[in-house]
Every structure is written in C-alpha cells, then in structure tokens.
Design an enzyme around this catalytic site. Structure first.
Site, PDB file in Angstrom:
ATOM      1  N   LYS A  13       0.814  -1.223   0.000  1.00  0.00           N
ATOM      2  CA  LYS A  13       0.000   0.000   0.000  1.00  0.00           C
ATOM      3  C   LYS A  13       0.853   1.283   0.000  1.00  0.00           C
ATOM      4  O   LYS A  13       2.060   1.241   0.284  1.00  0.00           O
ATOM      5  CB  LYS A  13      -0.941  -0.033   1.223  1.00  0.00           C
ATOM      6  CG  LYS A  13      -1.939  -1.194   1.197  1.00  0.00           C
ATOM      7  CD  LYS A  13      -2.916  -1.089   2.370  1.00  0.00           C
ATOM      8  CE  LYS A  13      -3.933  -2.225   2.348  1.00  0.00           C
ATOM      9  NZ  LYS A  13      -4.974  -2.046   3.388  1.00  0.00           N
ATOM     10  N   TYR A  53     -12.735  -2.644  -3.415  1.00  0.00           N
ATOM     11  CA  TYR A  53     -13.288  -2.713  -2.058  1.00  0.00           C
ATOM     12  C   TYR A  53     -14.823  -2.700  -2.086  1.00  0.00           C
ATOM     13  O   TYR A  53     -15.452  -2.136  -1.189  1.00  0.00           O
ATOM     14  CB  TYR A  53     -12.764  -1.551  -1.214  1.00  0.00           C
ATOM     15  CG  TYR A  53     -11.332  -1.725  -0.734  1.00  0.00           C
ATOM     16  CD1 TYR A  53     -10.942  -2.854  -0.010  1.00  0.00           C
ATOM     17  CD2 TYR A  53     -10.365  -0.753  -0.975  1.00  0.00           C
ATOM     18  CE1 TYR A  53      -9.638  -3.018   0.445  1.00  0.00           C
ATOM     19  CE2 TYR A  53      -9.053  -0.908  -0.517  1.00  0.00           C
ATOM     20  CZ  TYR A  53      -8.701  -2.046   0.192  1.00  0.00           C
ATOM     21  OH  TYR A  53      -7.413  -2.196   0.650  1.00  0.00           O
ATOM     22  N   ASN A 116      -2.130  -0.131   6.952  1.00  0.00           N
ATOM     23  CA  ASN A 116      -1.612  -1.410   7.436  1.00  0.00           C
ATOM     24  C   ASN A 116      -0.740  -2.117   6.399  1.00  0.00           C
ATOM     25  O   ASN A 116      -0.594  -3.334   6.417  1.00  0.00           O
ATOM     26  CB  ASN A 116      -2.769  -2.296   7.910  1.00  0.00           C
ATOM     27  CG  ASN A 116      -3.756  -2.590   6.806  1.00  0.00           C
ATOM     28  OD1 ASN A 116      -3.593  -2.135   5.668  1.00  0.00           O
ATOM     29  ND2 ASN A 116      -4.786  -3.364   7.114  1.00  0.00           N
ATOM     30  N   HIS A 119      -2.290  -5.394   1.426  1.00  0.00           N
ATOM     31  CA  HIS A 119      -3.571  -6.088   1.218  1.00  0.00           C
ATOM     32  C   HIS A 119      -3.269  -7.407   0.524  1.00  0.00           C
ATOM     33  O   HIS A 119      -2.378  -7.459  -0.334  1.00  0.00           O
ATOM     34  CB  HIS A 119      -4.503  -5.262   0.317  1.00  0.00           C
ATOM     35  CG  HIS A 119      -5.644  -6.081  -0.217  1.00  0.00           C
ATOM     36  ND1 HIS A 119      -6.815  -6.265   0.493  1.00  0.00           N
ATOM     37  CD2 HIS A 119      -5.763  -6.824  -1.352  1.00  0.00           C
ATOM     38  CE1 HIS A 119      -7.605  -7.070  -0.206  1.00  0.00           C
ATOM     39  NE2 HIS A 119      -6.997  -7.421  -1.326  1.00  0.00           N
ATOM     40  N   GLU A 130     -10.023 -10.273  -7.794  1.00  0.00           N
ATOM     41  CA  GLU A 130      -9.044  -9.184  -7.688  1.00  0.00           C
ATOM     42  C   GLU A 130      -7.975  -9.280  -8.784  1.00  0.00           C
ATOM     43  O   GLU A 130      -7.536  -8.256  -9.317  1.00  0.00           O
ATOM     44  CB  GLU A 130      -8.394  -9.212  -6.299  1.00  0.00           C
ATOM     45  CG  GLU A 130      -9.393  -8.880  -5.191  1.00  0.00           C
ATOM     46  CD  GLU A 130      -8.845  -9.075  -3.788  1.00  0.00           C
ATOM     47  OE1 GLU A 130      -7.660  -9.451  -3.632  1.00  0.00           O
ATOM     48  OE2 GLU A 130      -9.609  -8.853  -2.830  1.00  0.00           O
TER      49      GLU A 130
HETATM   50  P1  CMP Z   1      -7.341  -4.625   3.633  1.00  0.00           P
HETATM   51  O1  CMP Z   1      -6.777  -5.974   3.904  1.00  0.00           O
HETATM   52  O2  CMP Z   1      -6.833  -3.892   2.452  1.00  0.00           O
HETATM   53  O3  CMP Z   1      -8.939  -4.762   3.539  1.00  0.00           O
HETATM   54  C1  CMP Z   1      -9.812  -3.712   3.847  1.00  0.00           C
HETATM   55  C2  CMP Z   1      -9.080  -2.536   4.408  1.00  0.00           C
HETATM   56  O4  CMP Z   1      -9.896  -1.623   5.080  1.00  0.00           O
HETATM   57  C3  CMP Z   1      -8.106  -3.019   5.488  1.00  0.00           C
HETATM   58  O5  CMP Z   1      -7.042  -3.704   4.913  1.00  0.00           O
HETATM   59  C4  CMP Z   1      -7.777  -1.714   6.186  1.00  0.00           C
HETATM   60  O6  CMP Z   1      -6.839  -0.940   5.443  1.00  0.00           O
HETATM   61  C5  CMP Z   1      -9.134  -1.035   6.130  1.00  0.00           C
HETATM   62  N1  CMP Z   1      -9.918  -1.225   7.354  1.00  0.00           N
HETATM   63  C6  CMP Z   1     -10.532  -2.341   7.765  1.00  0.00           C
HETATM   64  N2  CMP Z   1     -11.193  -2.124   8.916  1.00  0.00           N
HETATM   65  C7  CMP Z   1     -10.984  -0.837   9.225  1.00  0.00           C
HETATM   66  C8  CMP Z   1     -11.402  -0.001  10.281  1.00  0.00           C
HETATM   67  N3  CMP Z   1     -12.190  -0.459  11.256  1.00  0.00           N
HETATM   68  N4  CMP Z   1     -10.994   1.277  10.289  1.00  0.00           N
HETATM   69  C9  CMP Z   1     -10.205   1.749   9.306  1.00  0.00           C
HETATM   70  N5  CMP Z   1      -9.774   1.002   8.259  1.00  0.00           N
HETATM   71  C10 CMP Z   1     -10.157  -0.270   8.225  1.00  0.00           C
END
Ligand code: CMP
Length: 138
Positions: A13, A53, A116, A119, A130
């Site tokens: 990311k 998403y 984070n 993904h 995807e």
């Molecule tokens: P990802 O694995 O890319 O899948 C969905 C993304 O949404 C996740 O990683 C985070 O980046 C984001 N995400 C999921 N839950 C939350 C949350 N409660 N608050 C903020 N971001 C979130």
C-alpha cells in the site's frame, strides 16, 4: 497436507511505499519461497478503489480508506506458490497493526488498522476477482 499452487493479488500500500518498506516487504515474500509473477507500481484510480473494495463501500471507514489508497503509488503483485493465499495472509497478520502478532508484517511494522501496509486476497474466490481487476491480461 496436499500441495496446491495458487495465485494471490497482493497490494503493497501507499504507506509502505512512502515509508521505504517496499524492499523489506518484497524480501519477506521472496525469502518465504513465493514467486513474483507480476509487479507494477501504479496509483489506484478512485473507480478501481470502489471495485476492489466493493464489499466495504458502504462502511464508515471506506471514505478515508479510499482517500488513503488513492493517495500515492502502490505496488500491485501477483504472487504464486503452494497455498499462497493462506500463507500470505498469515505473513501479513491481523488487519489492525496494533493487534497483529509480532513476526508478521503488520505486527512488526504497522501501528494502524487503516494504514496497514499490505492487502492480500482472502480466499480463492476473491483472488480470482481481484486478479481480473488488477491484471486482466494474466
Ligand atoms: P485490507 O486488507 O486492504 O482490507 C480492507 C481494508 O480496510 C483493510 O485492509 C484496512 O486498510 C481497512 N480497514 C478495515 N477495517 C478498518 C477499520 N475499522 N478502520 C479503518 N480502516 C479499516
């Protein structure tokens, strides 16, 4: 356990690219023995964010997630290997970097549940969906 070679769509990311963690993250996947089948540095279009998403677009956290994911270049990867979908999910750890286990990418390097770092497809069905979105020619 039987072996099955699969493919997973992985996004390193924008936070990881900005923080200079691309090499560290790719290195972990390589050292695990996974194969990089495709790799592209690109900035996510807002329309692709909505498709990628799709299951989250109605959630409260989606607008800031979309702003973050489209905020700069990310690296899209196709990884392959035995059970790669589960293997990569285990390597990246729980969604919230504050709760992810030490030793995982998020557990070692992230402190946020939005920013984070990585993904990865969470099932064979989401991998197919995807991969078609990100690498339609593969
Ligand atoms: P990802 O694995 O890319 O899948 C969905 C993304 O949404 C996740 O990683 C985070 O980046 C984001 N995400 C999921 N839950 C939350 C949350 N409660 N608050 C903020 N971001 C979130």
């Amino acid at each position: 356990m039987s072996s099955s070679t699969e493919r997973s769509l992985v996004l390193v990311k924008p936070d990881a690219v900005r923080r200079g963690l691309l090499g560290e993250i790719l290195s972990r996947f390589e050292r695990k023995g996974l194969v990089i089948e495709a790799l592209e540095l690109r900035t996510m279009e807002p329309s692709l964010a909505d498709e990628h998403y799709a299951e989250h677009v109605e959630r409260d956290f989606y607008p800031p997630l979309k702003a973050f994911m489209t905020s700069g270049p990310l690296v899209a990867l196709v990884l392959s290997g035995d059970s790669v979908i589960d293997v990569v999910r285990a390597m990246i750890g729980a969604t919230d970097g504050r709760k992810a286990a030490a030793g995982t990418i998020r557990g070692d390097l992230a402190l946020s549940n939005r920013e984070n770092l990585v993904h990865a497809s969470d099932s064979p069905e989401s991998a197919v969906r995807e991969l078609a979105l990100w690498f339609p020619k593969l």
